[in-house]
Design a protein around this motif. Structure first.
Motif: not given
Length: 139
Positions: A35-46
């Motif tokens: 699981v990964e999170s980005s301030t620009a893209l939101g919740q996501g995955w690596r």
């Protein structure tokens, strides 16, 4: 391995994309997921793949089989860095760190040595061709 961030185009599609990724990973045990999170893209995955072709096929299957539109970040590889300075070693917890995501790359001024993935390989071809030995090729 080659790593890429995968994010839904719209956060309302997060659950559907998660389901599609989970189903594809069941059939492809070579893919790693975190699981990964980005301030620009939101919740996501690596996601980790065996190479760029593997990444492209996975992305194509997401679109064709599950109609899941995903935003994929630029692929990257894992690096190791040897940190200098006692204070910096204390901050990172070790003199050698592993960098999976380029956004977590430390300040270049504190890096003593940087290691990237390398492959030593031998290609053997039929008799009419020459045997080629490649010393070290970066992935």
């Amino acid at each position: 391995m080659v790593f890429s961030g995968v994010y839904p185009l719209d956060q309302s599609q997060h659950t559907a994309l998660r389901g599609a990724i989970e189903k594809l990973v069941l059939n492809d045990s070579a893919v790693t997921v975190s699981v990964e999170s980005s301030t620009a893209l939101g919740q996501g995955w690596r996601l980790g793949f065996l190479g760029l072709l593997h990444l492209e096929v996975f992305n194509q299957r997401l679109e064709q089989e599950y109609d899941a539109q995903a935003l994929m970040t630029v692929p990257s590889v894992t690096y190791k860095a040897k940190i200098k300075g006692e204070k910096n070693i204390k901050i990172y917890g070790s003199s050698e760190i592993v960098i999976h995501n380029p956004s977590f790359f430390p300040n270049p001024n504190i890096i003593e040595e940087l290691y990237e993935p390398m492959v030593t390989g031998t290609l053997i071809t039929p008799g009419k061709h020459t045997t080629i030995q490649v010393a070290s090729v970066a992935e």
